[in-house]
Design a protein around this motif. Structure first.
Motif, short mmCIF file in Angstrom:
data_model
loop_
_atom_site.label_atom_id
_atom_site.label_comp_id
_atom_site.label_asym_id
_atom_site.label_seq_id
_atom_site.Cartn_x
_atom_site.Cartn_y
_atom_site.Cartn_z
N VAL A 34 40.53 -28.10 -14.47
CA VAL A 34 41.84 -28.02 -13.81
C VAL A 34 42.95 -28.60 -14.68
O VAL A 34 44.04 -28.02 -14.79
CB VAL A 34 41.81 -28.74 -12.44
N LYS A 35 42.68 -29.74 -15.29
CA LYS A 35 43.73 -30.36 -16.12
C LYS A 35 44.13 -29.45 -17.27
O LYS A 35 45.31 -29.28 -17.58
CB LYS A 35 43.24 -31.71 -16.66
N LYS A 36 43.13 -28.84 -17.92
CA LYS A 36 43.43 -27.89 -19.00
C LYS A 36 44.23 -26.70 -18.47
O LYS A 36 45.10 -26.17 -19.15
CB LYS A 36 42.14 -27.40 -19.66
N GLY A 37 43.93 -26.30 -17.23
CA GLY A 37 44.66 -25.19 -16.62
C GLY A 37 46.16 -25.47 -16.57
O GLY A 37 46.98 -24.59 -16.88
N PHE A 38 46.53 -26.68 -16.21
CA PHE A 38 47.95 -27.05 -16.15
C PHE A 38 48.53 -27.29 -17.55
O PHE A 38 49.71 -26.99 -17.79
CB PHE A 38 48.14 -28.26 -15.25
N ASP A 39 47.70 -27.81 -18.46
CA ASP A 39 48.16 -28.01 -19.83
C ASP A 39 48.54 -26.66 -20.45
O ASP A 39 49.60 -26.53 -21.09
CB ASP A 39 47.08 -28.67 -20.69
N THR A 53 49.37 -24.00 -18.86
CA THR A 53 50.53 -23.47 -18.13
C THR A 53 51.83 -24.01 -18.73
O THR A 53 52.82 -23.28 -18.87
CB THR A 53 50.45 -23.83 -16.64
N MET A 54 51.83 -25.30 -19.10
CA MET A 54 53.01 -25.86 -19.75
C MET A 54 53.27 -25.16 -21.09
O MET A 54 54.42 -24.87 -21.44
CB MET A 54 52.84 -27.36 -19.96
N ARG A 55 52.21 -24.88 -21.81
CA ARG A 55 52.39 -24.18 -23.08
C ARG A 55 52.92 -22.76 -22.85
O ARG A 55 53.74 -22.26 -23.62
CB ARG A 55 51.07 -24.15 -23.86
N LYS A 56 52.46 -22.13 -21.77
CA LYS A 56 52.96 -20.80 -21.41
C LYS A 56 54.45 -20.88 -21.09
O LYS A 56 55.24 -20.02 -21.51
CB LYS A 56 52.18 -20.26 -20.20
N SER A 57 54.85 -21.91 -20.35
CA SER A 57 56.27 -22.06 -20.00
C SER A 57 57.12 -22.24 -21.25
O SER A 57 58.26 -21.74 -21.32
CB SER A 57 56.46 -23.26 -19.06
N GLU A 58 56.57 -22.93 -22.25
CA GLU A 58 57.30 -23.14 -23.51
C GLU A 58 57.45 -21.83 -24.29
O GLU A 58 58.47 -21.60 -24.94
CB GLU A 58 56.58 -24.20 -24.34
N LEU A 59 56.43 -20.98 -24.22
CA LEU A 59 56.51 -19.67 -24.88
C LEU A 59 57.60 -18.81 -24.24
O LEU A 59 58.39 -18.16 -24.93
CB LEU A 59 55.16 -18.95 -24.80
N TYR A 60 57.63 -18.79 -22.91
CA TYR A 60 58.68 -18.04 -22.21
C TYR A 60 60.06 -18.56 -22.61
O TYR A 60 60.98 -17.79 -22.88
CB TYR A 60 58.52 -18.20 -20.69
N TYR A 98 59.49 -32.32 -15.97
CA TYR A 98 59.53 -33.32 -14.89
C TYR A 98 58.35 -33.12 -13.95
O TYR A 98 57.64 -34.07 -13.61
CB TYR A 98 60.84 -33.21 -14.11
N TRP A 99 58.10 -31.87 -13.52
CA TRP A 99 57.01 -31.64 -12.56
C TRP A 99 55.64 -31.81 -13.22
O TRP A 99 54.69 -32.24 -12.57
CB TRP A 99 57.16 -30.27 -11.90
N TYR A 100 55.56 -31.51 -14.51
CA TYR A 100 54.29 -31.75 -15.22
C TYR A 100 54.01 -33.25 -15.28
O TYR A 100 52.87 -33.69 -15.08
CB TYR A 100 54.39 -31.15 -16.62
N ASN A 101 55.05 -34.04 -15.52
CA ASN A 101 54.89 -35.50 -15.53
C ASN A 101 54.49 -36.03 -14.16
O ASN A 101 53.66 -36.93 -14.04
CB ASN A 101 56.18 -36.19 -15.98
N GLN A 102 55.10 -35.45 -13.11
CA GLN A 102 54.77 -35.87 -11.75
C GLN A 102 53.30 -35.56 -11.43
O GLN A 102 52.63 -36.32 -10.74
CB GLN A 102 55.68 -35.16 -10.73
N LEU A 103 52.85 -34.44 -11.97
CA LEU A 103 51.45 -34.05 -11.77
C LEU A 103 50.51 -35.07 -12.41
O LEU A 103 49.51 -35.48 -11.81
CB LEU A 103 51.22 -32.67 -12.38
N SER A 104 50.85 -35.51 -13.61
CA SER A 104 50.02 -36.50 -14.30
C SER A 104 49.98 -37.81 -13.51
O SER A 104 48.93 -38.44 -13.38
CB SER A 104 50.57 -36.75 -15.71
#
Length: 371
Positions: A303-308, A310-317, A351-357
């Motif tokens: 699961v953690k890798k799944g969100f990691d 996703t953040m990389r995907k958001s950076e590509l977009y 911000y939301w990725y940090n909140q998730l952590s």
């Protein structure tokens, strides 16, 4: 940034991300991007009550003036491909009578306008229209109001439709929303049509793509473990179509500039979509279905890798969105505004990725994964 959740833009939140610190620095030194962004934010906040009143009055006129409300409901159900979001004929008279009271209708309008999507895009559309008008030398205040109102109202249609389908909020108002939906779309079309035939056709094509994206989204909810990358790309049409099309139409569908606006807004919206999936997952305590976090989690069994990922995907977009800025004409008046806007997108996601952590709910996420 205008948002339902102001914690995202608090000083503490901004200090917690790299992009947030850049936002604060630009605010401190009053950069051109910051000043333009703040100008449009303040304008949108001041104009919002007037927009809500225009929307309410137009909606009231459509509801009262419809001689065949049952036919209107049926036509809408056929167009969107679902009868779940419309009323039965026997239900219409009582709901219609209730919504013919302006105060009641205004309450429902304000409820669906209380949306991050609406609040965050209103200033952006105003800025894009002004930028295109300045570039072409064809400013028109009434056209600006009609096009921006029309696209914001079209975006807002997703709020009542989602609440009806998801049944997760406003349960006592869902029948009211069912009556309102066809008229909301009708008003949006009338206003957007003021931009001309090509602008209206761009909207119709975008609306069709958005419905397709939503259809894929619904299908994936029924078979969440069978998500493919192609299906997720299709699902994200709802972001590309809505924001990309609106961007293109703020340039009155002008060829080159309209295409650049489309690219920038479509990719930025997809990036925000990733952040929104992280935010929703935190608030609901399970990985959103469907979503990039779920897709990557299923591929990695982590699961953690799944969100990691996703953040990389958001950076590509977002990288693609920033690439579009390099295509803008030299000395374009609102380049700095768009650069600042994309900085706020980056902050929102981080911000939301940090909140998730901080939440540290990985085991709960794992336990609640679809089987």
């Amino acid at each position: 940034m205008s948002s339902k959740d102001q914690s995202v833009v608090s000083k503490e939140a901004l200090m917690s991300t790299k992009s947030g610190k850049q936002i604060m620095k630009q605010g401190l030194f009053k950069s051109k991007g910051f000043k333009l962004f703040n100008q449009y934010k303040e304008e949108a906040e001041a104009e919002f009550p007037k927009f809500a009143d225009r929307f309410t009055d137009d909606l009231l006129r459509e509801i009262k003036g419809d001689a065949s409300p049952a036919a209107t409901q049926n036509e809408f159900a056929k167009e969107v491909g679902s009868s779940e979001i419309t009323l039965r004929e026997s239900e219409i008279p009582s709901i219609r009578s209730k919504l013919e009271d302006r105060d009641t209708l205004k309450d429902r309008v304000l409820r669906i306008l209380n949306s991050n999507f609406v609040k965050m895009t209103l200033p952006v559309f105003n800025a894009l229209y002004d930028a295109a008008a300045q570039h072409s030398g064809n400013a028109d205040a009434q056209m600006r109001q009609d096009l921006v109102d029309g696209h914001i109202i079209a975006i807002d249609l997703s709020e009542p439709m989602d609440r009806i389908m998801d049944k997760d909020e406003d349960l006592e108002y869902l029948d009211d929303y069912k009556l309102m939906n066809p008229y909301i779309l009708r008003i949006a079309r009338k206003k957007i049509a003021k931009g001309g035939e090509q602008v209206l056709q761009e909207f119709e094509d975008g609306f069709k793509d958005a419905r397709l994206g939503q259809y894929i989204d619904t299908k994936l909810k029924m078979h969440p473990t069978k998500i493919t990358e192609e299906q997720m790309n299709q699902c994200y049409k709802k972001y590309r179509a809505v924001m990309g099309t609106a961007g293109r139409n703020m340039a009155l569908a002008d060829g080159k500039l309209g295409e650049i606006f489309y690219l920038g807004m479509a990719r930025a919206a997809e990036s925000v979509g990733c952040g929104n999936e992280i935010e929703d997952s935190i608030k609901n305590k399970f990985v959103k279905v469907p979503s990039w976090p779920l897709y990557y989690t299923l591929l990695t069994d982590d699961v953690k890798k799944g969100f990691d990922f996703t953040m990389r995907k958001s950076e590509l977009y977002l990288s693609d969105a920033r690439l579009a800025l390099e295509l803008l004409p030299k000395d374009f008046s609102h380049t700095e505004f768009l650069e600042f806007l994309f900085l706020t997108v980056e902050h929102y996601n981080q911000y939301w990725y940090n909140q998730l952590s901080k939440a540290n709910i990985w085991s709960e996420f794992s336990a609640n994964l679809p089987k």
